[in-house]
Design a protein around this motif. Structure first.
Motif, PDB file in Angstrom:
ATOM      1  N   MET A   1      20.190  39.364  -1.338  1.00  0.00           N
ATOM      2  CA  MET A   1      21.060  40.504  -1.616  1.00  0.00           C
ATOM      3  C   MET A   1      21.668  40.462  -3.013  1.00  0.00           C
ATOM      4  O   MET A   1      21.831  41.488  -3.670  1.00  0.00           O
TER       5      MET A   1
ATOM      6  N   PHE B   1      27.904  38.106  -3.035  1.00  0.00           N
ATOM      7  CA  PHE B   1      28.434  39.456  -2.804  1.00  0.00           C
ATOM      8  C   PHE B   1      28.633  39.673  -1.296  1.00  0.00           C
ATOM      9  O   PHE B   1      27.797  39.235  -0.499  1.00  0.00           O
ATOM     10  N   PRO B   2      29.714  40.331  -0.906  1.00  0.00           N
ATOM     11  CA  PRO B   2      29.936  40.533   0.533  1.00  0.00           C
ATOM     12  C   PRO B   2      28.918  41.508   1.141  1.00  0.00           C
ATOM     13  O   PRO B   2      28.576  42.507   0.519  1.00  0.00           O
TER      14      PRO B   2
ATOM     15  N   GLN C   1      28.164  44.233   3.877  1.00  0.00           N
ATOM     16  CA  GLN C   1      28.787  45.146   4.852  1.00  0.00           C
ATOM     17  C   GLN C   1      27.738  45.580   5.867  1.00  0.00           C
ATOM     18  O   GLN C   1      26.631  45.958   5.479  1.00  0.00           O
TER      19      GLN C   1
ATOM     20  N   GLN D   1      19.008  41.518  -5.418  1.00  0.00           N
ATOM     21  CA  GLN D   1      18.755  42.964  -5.318  1.00  0.00           C
ATOM     22  C   GLN D   1      19.904  43.765  -5.948  1.00  0.00           C
ATOM     23  O   GLN D   1      19.662  44.763  -6.623  1.00  0.00           O
ATOM     24  N   SER D   2      21.129  43.307  -5.738  1.00  0.00           N
ATOM     25  CA  SER D   2      22.290  44.000  -6.322  1.00  0.00           C
ATOM     26  C   SER D   2      22.203  44.016  -7.841  1.00  0.00           C
ATOM     27  O   SER D   2      22.363  45.065  -8.477  1.00  0.00           O
ATOM     28  N   ILE D   3      21.933  42.840  -8.399  1.00  0.00           N
ATOM     29  CA  ILE D   3      21.893  42.742  -9.864  1.00  0.00           C
ATOM     30  C   ILE D   3      20.715  43.540 -10.420  1.00  0.00           C
ATOM     31  O   ILE D   3      20.845  44.237 -11.432  1.00  0.00           O
TER      32      ILE D   3
END
Lengths: 279, 213
Positions: free
Chosen positions: A244, A33-34, A36, A247-249
């Motif tokens: 990351m 995932f990018p 930012q 954590q996103s998932i």
């Protein structure tokens, strides 16, 4: 039990299983995932980037094993950022468990970048009186720490010849799993005028915003996301960026569960109301 | 005098420490440094007291065979072994750093990481849009949760002709409502701390002497 009631009472073991999978799979197979970069991390990086060869910073490992997953990537990234540029590090901890963590990271980074203990960096060790330590360092580093972690007299350590008070260091980088970053900013920053930047757990980071907006903490890393953003800025991908995806998932999964529970709640309530209306 | 002595002491020390903050006078600076030295000495003594208290507590549990008393052996053995290993082999070599890296750190990390499982389960059960307030909390929590991770970057769109992203909403929530609330609390805490300190210095607040009325 109706379908909607079932939606409201999923067995906790099923939730645990999904959470474990949501964390483990992206760690084993990164999704990329990018990342930012936020304004506060950019400001943190700006402060670090302004350091020049020969400058001295103070790095505090104010955390223990419980929050290592969040804070270790920050501490490691800071060392990866400053050591290659010849910035010297005076490290210390106000947590008993922080000694082992600091020793490991300092030693590993020093080996990678060929740094010499006592010349390029020093580890002053653990001092139990955190409030007294913050204040005493403003008066005298050597009186606060007469010896380093290994019992060596600080008067005999080359890097300590250049450091007497906060006036001799460029900034304090407080990596903390508690409110300690705030206290470094209030006491060391407020009373002695030294610049304080911080790396904090995601929970604690929420409390740093007032200090950031007021300029008392001119930049900070918030949680694993902050570590990932900083790793991206210094082009040193590590556990921050890797974590990351997990954590996103995991966050998305928790929201799915909350949504499922609320759909179940909404329709069950509506069904009950209709039943009551029908008598 | 038994009660007046500590009140006078608190007043004198409190006033001196307050004055030293505003003056560069060498006498006050020296006093300030002495107080900081003493603070460290007193804190060092509390460690001795704490260790003794821990040992006594667990010995009593073992003697009285209270619930789970066998675990007290583990605590005492752990304490004794860590102290001995640090004394014999120092903290940089031998079993001490090994135990720290391979026992203490994994145990602490495990305990903390269990939170992820419990938070997931608890939020699923408790986060219900039962009232307007609960719905607001739910929506705010959901927006920040998604906006603070990279996946949040995928959620963006145009609302009433304005380009907006979840990350921006999340940042706004942290930078405006969160910050305003936190600052309000901080000001309140600051005023409360100042008021309490003044009450102690002036002898109005005496609970530290054991008085509860």
């Amino acid at each position: 039990m109706t379908f909607f009631e079932r939606m409201m009472s999923i067995d906790r073991r099923i939730i645990f299983l999904f959470v474990a999978l949501a964390v483990a799979i992206p760690l084993l197979r990164p999704l990329g995932f990018p990342v930012q970069v936020s304004e506060e991390v950019r400001s943190f990086h700006k402060e670090m980037a302004a350091l020049e060869e020969g400058d001295i910073i103070m790095l505090t490992f104010d955390y223990e094993g419980d929050v290592m997953a969040e804070l270790d990537p920050m501490a490691i990234a800071v060392l990866k950022d400053v050591f290659p540029r010849g910035v010297k590090v005076v490290a210390l901890t106000t947590y008993a468990g922080g000694t082992g963590i600091a020793e490991n990271h300092l030693r590993e980074a020093a080996e990678v970048y060929g740094k010499t203990y006592g010349v390029d960096y020093v580890f002053l060790g653990y001092n139990p009186d955190w409030s007294g330590t913050i204040l005493r360092l403003g008066e005298s580093f050597k009186k606060t720490y007469p010896t380093d972690q290994y019992g060596k007299n600080t008067n005999d350590i080359p890097i300590m010849q250049e450091v007497e008070t906060y006036d001799d260091i460029e900034l304090i980088c407080s990596i903390a799993g508690s409110a300690l970053s705030e206290y470094w900013a209030i006491w060391a920053g407020g009373r002695y005028g030294v610049k304080v930047i911080s790396g904090n757990t995601a929970i604690q980071a929420v409390l740093i915003y007032p200090y950031y907006q007021a300029g008392q903490i001119p930049g900070f890393l918030g949680g694993l996301k902050g570590a990932a953003e900083y790793e991206k800025l210094i082009d040193e991908p590590g556990m921050g960026i890797r974590g990351m995806d997990a954590q996103s998932i995991a966050h998305a999964l928790m929201l799915v569960f909350i949504l499922v529970g609320n759909i179940g709640y909404f329709f069950s309530r509506r069904a009950k109301r209709e039943e009551l209306r029908k008598g | 005098m038994k009660r007046q002595g500590p009140i006078i002491l608190a007043f004198v020390v409190g006033m001196l420490m307050m004055i030293q903050f505003f003056t560069p006078n060498p006498f006050f600076l020296s006093l300030y440094n002495t107080v900081l030295d003493w603070k460290q000495v007193v804190l060092g003594c509390t460690f001795i007291l704490g260790t003794w208290s821990l040992i006594r507590y667990h010995l009593t549990r073992i003697q009285r065979k209270q619930d789970n008393w066998r675990y007290s052996y583990v605590t005492l053995a752990g304490l004794g072994f860590m102290v001995l290993s640090a004394g014999i082999w120092k903290t940089t070599t031998g079993p001490y750093p090994w135990l720290f890296s391979n026992v203490q750190v994994p145990m602490q990390s495990t305990m903390f990481s269990l939170l992820a499982f419990y938070v997931a389960s608890a939020s699923y059960r408790a986060f219900r849009a039962r009232t307007v307030h609960a719905t607001l909390l739910l929506v705010a929590g959901a927006l920040v949760m998604l906006g603070r991770v990279p996946i949040g970057a995928y959620f963006s769109g145009t609302v009433f002709g304005v380009e907006i992203s979840l990350v921006e909403i999340s940042d706004w929530m942290l930078n405006v409502p969160n910050l305003a609330a936190k600052r309000g609390i901080m000001i309140g805490v600051g005023l409360g701390t100042t008021a309490t300190a003044l009450k102690i210095i002036l002898g109005i607040e005496q609970t530290y002497l054991g008085r509860t009325d």
